[in-house]
Design an enzyme around this catalytic site. Structure first.
Site, PDB file in Angstrom:
ATOM      1  N   ASP A  66       0.930  -1.205  -0.002  1.00 12.13           N
ATOM      2  CA  ASP A  66      -0.007  -0.016  -0.119  1.00 12.13           C
ATOM      3  C   ASP A  66       0.868   1.435  -0.033  1.00 12.13           C
ATOM      4  O   ASP A  66       1.478   1.838   1.002  1.00 12.13           O
ATOM      5  CB  ASP A  66      -0.861   0.084   1.253  1.00 12.13           C
ATOM      6  N   ASN A  93       2.392   6.532 -10.996  1.00  8.85           N
ATOM      7  CA  ASN A  93       1.182   6.190 -11.704  1.00  8.85           C
ATOM      8  C   ASN A  93      -0.013   5.859 -11.000  1.00  8.85           C
ATOM      9  O   ASN A  93      -1.285   6.253 -11.238  1.00  8.85           O
ATOM     10  CB  ASN A  93       1.354   5.202 -12.725  1.00  8.85           C
ATOM     11  N   TYR A 162     -10.679  14.866  -6.680  1.00  7.31           N
ATOM     12  CA  TYR A 162      -9.521  14.096  -7.927  1.00  7.31           C
ATOM     13  C   TYR A 162      -9.022  15.162  -8.814  1.00  7.31           C
ATOM     14  O   TYR A 162      -7.927  15.227  -8.935  1.00  7.31           O
ATOM     15  CB  TYR A 162     -10.436  13.259  -8.823  1.00  7.31           C
ATOM     16  N   LYS A 166      -5.023  16.516  -8.894  1.00  2.91           N
ATOM     17  CA  LYS A 166      -4.040  16.429 -10.381  1.00  2.91           C
ATOM     18  C   LYS A 166      -3.422  17.727 -10.406  1.00  2.91           C
ATOM     19  O   LYS A 166      -2.474  17.966 -11.061  1.00  2.91           O
ATOM     20  CB  LYS A 166      -4.973  15.855 -11.367  1.00  2.91           C
TER      21      LYS A 166
END
Length: 280
Positions: A66, A93, A162, A166
């Site tokens: 994790d 990623n 989210y 980013k």
């Protein structure tokens, strides 16, 4: 000789989608690869895909951890160095987003979801990069972050947390690039648009929901002008380009957008994404 022969790459989130395609491509082009994710079963599928391509077993290391934990990150870095003796390429990623348990969106979504998204999408990238830095300094290595067109400048109210993570990742890429280039480490990123990866189900969407949305967008030129969703290999090829200093040495701190033209029109913002996902 393959272009990454003698190089060692870590690809996070490589149990499926973009991460899996990237790990396979690195291995095919000569790199020794550490694949990692939380799902050991899917990770084994990635390893088997690499081995089927004729890659020797000792060129692949699977580490099921994790990455949201410091312990998991330490195990990832230490086991890579122990097995391969060096690190040349770090691909950040691994990512996540979470559906609110009560279906709430935007500012109404549980703030605990914000904490979890930022922990995985941003904080873990920073801490893993810090841990990899000493090894990448020795090899004059490369860091490639996987961002998203969701970072903006268009608003993303349905996936606010989210999108925020980013946007922060893009700024981290820029700042880290300037911070690390004097040490010989190059940092860049790629920002995918709509890519069919299995990410939707991993985030709690019903099976096929993300694919249904992608199909809707593909059929509308105001959403994806080229008329098709991206595939993981499309993004993997860009990641390998950014990791190849012979091809991209003068690119520093940039994010290459790969979205089939979506951000040039962004008509998908005119449609109700959640209505598409949940329609019968």
């Amino acid at each position: 000789m393959a272009r990454f022969t003698g190089k060692v790459a870590i690809v996070t989130g490589s149990s499926n989608g973009i991460g899996r395609a990237t790990a396979v491509q690195f291995a095919k082009e000569g790199a020794k690869v550490t694949i990692t994710g939380r799902n050991a079963e899917r990770l084994e599928e990635t390893k088997n895909e690499i081995l089927k391509a004729g890659i020797p077993n000792d060129h692949v290391l699977a580490v099921a951890v994790d990455l949201a934990t410091e312990q998991g990150q330490d195990e990832l870095i230490n086991s890579t160095i122990q097995k391969f003796g060096r690190l040349d390429i770090l691909v950040n990623n691994a990512e996540a987003t979470f559906m609110d348990s009560q279906g709430r969106l935007g500012l109404d979504q549980d703030i605990l979801d914000y904490d979890k998204v930022m922990q995985i999408n941003m904080r873990s990238v920073v801490t893993l990069t810090k841990k990899a830095k000493e090894h990448l300094m020795k090899t004059k290595g490369e860091i490639i972050n996987v961002s998203s067109v969701g970072a903006g400048p268009q608003a993303q109210p349905d996936i606010m947390y989210y999108a925020m993570s980013k946007a922060a990742l893009n700024q981290f890429t820029r700042c880290a690039a300037i911070n690390l280039i004097p040490l010989g480490i190059r940092v860049n990123s790629v920002s995918p648009g709509c890519v069919t990866t299995g990410f939707g189900e991993a985030c709690g969407l019903p099976a096929g929901a993300y694919e249904k949305m992608a199909s809707f967008f593909e059929s509308r030129k105001e959403c994806i002008p080229c008329g098709k969703s991206g595939q993981p290999i499309d993004i993997a090829n860009i990641i390998l380009f950014l990791a190849d200093r012979n091809l991209s040495s003068y690119i520093i701190g940039q994010s290459i957008v790969a979205d089939g033209g979506s951000t040039l029109v962004m008509g998908m913002q005119a449609h109700d994404m959640m209505a598409i996902l949940t329609s019968p």
